[in-house]
Design an enzyme around this catalytic site. Structure first.
Site, PDB file in Angstrom:
ATOM      1  N   LYS A 132       0.840  -1.200   0.000  1.00  0.00           N
ATOM      2  CA  LYS A 132       0.000   0.000   0.000  1.00  0.00           C
ATOM      3  C   LYS A 132       0.877   1.253   0.000  1.00  0.00           C
ATOM      4  O   LYS A 132       1.936   1.274   0.639  1.00  0.00           O
ATOM      5  CB  LYS A 132      -0.893  -0.032   1.249  1.00  0.00           C
ATOM      6  CG  LYS A 132      -1.949   1.073   1.306  1.00  0.00           C
ATOM      7  CD  LYS A 132      -2.813   0.903   2.556  1.00  0.00           C
ATOM      8  CE  LYS A 132      -3.883   1.960   2.663  1.00  0.00           C
ATOM      9  NZ  LYS A 132      -4.700   1.787   3.896  1.00  0.00           N
ATOM     10  N   SER A 167      -9.627  -0.839   7.315  1.00  0.00           N
ATOM     11  CA  SER A 167      -9.149  -0.630   5.944  1.00  0.00           C
ATOM     12  C   SER A 167      -8.491  -1.822   5.286  1.00  0.00           C
ATOM     13  O   SER A 167      -8.148  -1.767   4.111  1.00  0.00           O
ATOM     14  CB  SER A 167      -8.161   0.545   5.902  1.00  0.00           C
ATOM     15  OG  SER A 167      -8.854   1.760   6.001  1.00  0.00           O
ATOM     16  N   SER A 169      -9.635   1.550   3.131  1.00  0.00           N
ATOM     17  CA  SER A 169      -8.847   2.359   2.239  1.00  0.00           C
ATOM     18  C   SER A 169      -7.806   1.593   1.441  1.00  0.00           C
ATOM     19  O   SER A 169      -7.286   2.109   0.453  1.00  0.00           O
ATOM     20  CB  SER A 169      -8.143   3.450   3.039  1.00  0.00           C
ATOM     21  OG  SER A 169      -7.199   2.878   3.927  1.00  0.00           O
TER      22      SER A 169
END
Lengths: 97, 455
Positions: free
Chosen positions: B52, B151, B127
Site C-alpha cells: 500500500k 481498511s 482504504s
C-alpha cells in the site's frame, strides 16, 4: 446547523487550511452532520472512573542512551528541494514566483 | 522462483483496475533488480507482495494517494518492507488507496478510484482497495495494507480475499505513514488464509525503532486443524441487527453451522457499547489525524504552492491545495473536537467510550469465549459514488470493524459466500496476541466454506 460558517473558518485557521469560498457552504453542512452524529456520545452518562485505553506495551521500554547511526539510504542533498553547506535552503517569503 | 517478468506481466495485465500506482516501466526495472538480489534461502523467496502506498519503500515513491506527496521518495523503508525483502519476497509495486488511508471505498485517491475486480461499477472497499483488488484479480498472491478502522478487512470482504489486522503492537509501524497512531497497524491480504498468515508471520515481531511495537518474537504459524473441537465461538448479538443485509445473514448462518459441524461450541454474547463505536472512532481518528498531518505544510513535507506572502499563508495554501476533500474534512473535525470548549464534550468522552468498548471484549473473553464471529461489513460491495455525498453513510460501512481497532485486538476477514457474484466476508475477532488461535479457526472454516456458492 450545529457548526456555523464562522466556526468552520476559525477551525480552518487553527488547522492552517485554506478553505475556498465556494466549498464553504457544503463544508459547513457536512461538518454539522458529522458533529451532530458524534454528539450522541454526550448522551451517555460520563463515568469518571473509566481508565482510558492506551494500546501497545504496558510500560515504556527504555533504550540505552547511545547514538545510533542514521539509516537513511540517501541524504538531504537528495531529498530536500535545496540543500547547501549542511543547511536546508528555503525560499524567502514574500518573494515567491 | 517466479521470474520477474511474469510477475510484472500479471500486474500490468490488471492495469484497468487502477489498483497499482507504480508505472509499468519502473515496476519491471525494479523487479528485475530485486529478483537478482533476493535471498534464495528466505521463506518467501520469489513471492511478489504489493505494498500500500502509505508504507515507505526505497524502490518506489510513497504518495499515500495524495497530491501533497506526489513524487515523494522516502530515504528509508518500513520495517515490514525490510523484513519482507530479507525473507526473499519481491516488493511488487505500490497500491492505490484512499488519501492518507481515509476512506472506505478507495474513491478518495488523488490518482483516481480503484475498480472492483468483479464489477467495475462498484468499489473495492477501502482504504487499502488497491491491495485487495490486486490480490482478488490474481495479480499477486499477497499484499500489505494498513488499518485504522477496518481498511484491510472491509476491502478483503468486498473483494473476496483474506485480510488480517494483527493486534496493535504485533507489527512495527516504523515507515507506515501515521494517520491515527493509537489505532494504525499494518495488515496483510492473501488469496488464502495461509498466504496472508505467512506474510504476517514474516513482518511481525519486535522492532527497536517503534516503541509501540511489543517486545515479542514473530508470530508462529499454527497447523491446519482437523476440527474446531474445544473452540468456543461467541456471536455478539449487536453485530446481527435486524437491518443486516439478508444475504450477509444467510452467509453468516451457514458459516456458523459449518463451525458447529467442525465441533466448535457457539454461544451468543453481548458487546453492549457497540452502537457507540463509529462515533467514538470518528472523534479519535480525526483528532489524531489532525496532529499527524500537521507536518504536510510545504516546509517539512509537500510542495510549496506559490503565491504565499507569509509563513502561515504558505502553510494554508499548501495544505488547502494539496489535500483532497475527505482529508480536509477530517482535519477540520479533528481540530474541532480538540479545540478549547469542545475537548471534554467530544474527545474526552470518546476516550472513555473507547475504554468501555475494550472492556466489553474483555468481559466476553473472560466468560470463556475464545473468538468472536461476525459479518465483516453489513453489505456486499456498494456502487461507486453511492456514498460519496454522505460522509456518515460511508462511515457506517466500518461499523463491524472499528471496534477491533479501538480495542487493539486482532481480527480478520475471510470469504464465506457470494450474492449475485459479489463476495461476502465473515470476521473473526481474537484475543490480544492470540492471532494463532484466530488463524487456526480460519484455516478450518476456509476448508469447508463453499466460497463460490451463493449464500
Amino acid at each position: 446547523m450545529s457548526v456555523s460558517r464562522e466556526e468552520v473558518l476559525r477551525i480552518a485557521q487553527l488547522a492552517e487550511l485554506d478553505v475556498q469560498e465556494q466549498a464553504l457552504a457544503d463544508l459547513v453542512a457536512q461538518m454539522s452532520r458529522i458533529i451532530d452524529y458524534v454528539a450522541q456520545l454526550s448522551a451517555v452518562p460520563a463515568n469518571g472512573s473509566v481508565k482510558p485505553v492506551v494500546p501497545g506495551p504496558d510500560a515504556i521500554r527504555f533504550r540505552t542512551d547511545e547514538v545510533t547511526p542514521s539509516q537513511l539510504a540517501f541524504g538531504p542533498e537528495e531529498f530536500a528541494p535545496d540543500f547547501k553547506e549542511g543547511f536546508f535552503v528555503v525560499p524567502k517569503l514574500g518573494q515567491f514566483e | 522462483m517466479s521470474d520477474a517478468k511474469a510477475v510484472a506481466d500479471r500486474l500490468v495485465k490488471a492495469k484497468r483496475l487502477n489498483a497499482l500506482l507504480t508505472p509499468p516501466k519502473d515496476l519491471r526495472k525494479s523487479l528485475n533488480a530485486q529478483a537478482a538480489a533476493a535471498r534464495p534461502t528466505g521463506v518467501l523467496y520469489g513471492m511478489p507482495v504489493a505494498v500500500k502506498d502509505n508504507i515507505c519503500t526505497l524502490e518506489f515513491t510513497t504518495t499515500c494517494g495524495s497530491r501533497i506527496l506526489e513524487g515523494y521518495r522516502s530515504p528509508y523503508e518500513a520495517t515490514a518492507v525490510a523484513k519482507l525483502k530479507a525473507a526473499g519476497a519481491l516488493i511488487a509495486g505500490k497500491t492505490n488507496c484512499d488519501e492518507f488511508a481515509m476512506g472506505s471505498s478507495t474513491e478518495h485517491s488523488a490518482y483516481g478510484r480503484v475498480l472492483h475486480p468483479l464489477d467495475k461499477a462498484r468499489v473495492p472497499g477501502g482504504s487499502s482497495g488497491g491491495s485487495a483488488a490486486l490480490v482478488a484479480a490474481g495479480a499477486v498472491p499477497a499484499a500489505l495494507g494498513s488499518e485504522t478502522g477496518g481498511s484491510v478487512r472491509q476491502p478483503a470482504s468486498f473483494c473476496g480475499v483474506v485480510g488480517i489486522k494483527p493486534t496493535y503492537g504485533r507489527v512495527s509501524r516504523y515507515g507506515l505513514v501515521a494517520f491515527g497512531s493509537s489505532l494504525d497497524q499494518i495488515g496483510v491480504f492473501g488469496r488464502s488464509v495461509h498466504d496472508a498468515a505467512r506474510v504476517l508471520s514474516v513482518i511481525s515481531g519486535r522492532d527497536p525503532r517503534d516503541s509501540t511495537c511489543e517486545d515479542r518474537d514473530s508470530l508462529r504459524l499454527p497447523t491446519v486443524p482437523e476440527s474446531l473441537q474445544g473452540f468456543v465461538i461467541g456471536l455478539p448479538r449487536e453485530y446481527f441487527p435486524p437491518e443486516l443485509d439478508p444475504a450477509v445473514r444467510r452467509a453468516c448462518d451457514r458459516a456458523i453451522r459449518l463451525m458447529k459441524e467442525l465441533g466448535a461450541a457457539v454461544r451468543e454474547v453481548s458487546l453492549p457499547h457497540t452502537p457507540y463505536a463509529v462515533p467514538t472512532y470518528y472523534v479519535i481518528a480525526p483528532a489524531e489525524a489532525s496532529s499527524n498531518l500537521a507536518r504536510y505544510d510545504g516546509v517539512r513535507y509537500g510542495p510549496r504552492f506559490n503565491g504565499a506572502v507569509d509563513l502561515r499563508g504558505l502553510y494554508r495554501s499548501t495544505r488547502g491545495q494539496g489535500f483532497g476533500p475527505e482529508v480536509r474534512r477530517r482535519i477540520l473535525v479533528g481540530t474541532y473536537v480538540l479545540s478549547a470548549g469542545y475537548y471534554d464534550a467530544y474527545y474526552k468522552r470518546a476516550q472513555q467510550m473507547r475504554a468501555l468498548i475494550a472492556q466489553d471484549f474483555r468481559n466476553a473473553f473472560d466468560r470463556g469465549v475464545d473468538l468472536l464471529f461476525t459479518p465483516t461489513v453489513p453489505s456486499p460491495a456498494f456502487k461507486a459514488g453511492e456514498k460519496l455525498g454522505d460522509p456518515i453513510a460511508m462511515y457506517m460501512s466500518d461499523i463491524f470493524t472499528v471496534t477491533a481497532n479501538l480495542a487493539g485486538l486482532p481480527a480478520m476477514s475471510l470469504p464465506i459466500g457470494r450474492i449475485k457474484g459479489l463476495p461476502i466476508g465473515g470476521q473473526l475477532i481474537g484475543q490480544a496476541f492470540l492471532e494463532d488461535e484466530m488463524i487456526e479457526a480460519a484455516y478450518a472454516l476456509e476448508r469447508v466454506v463453499p466460497e463460490t456458492d451463493e449464500a
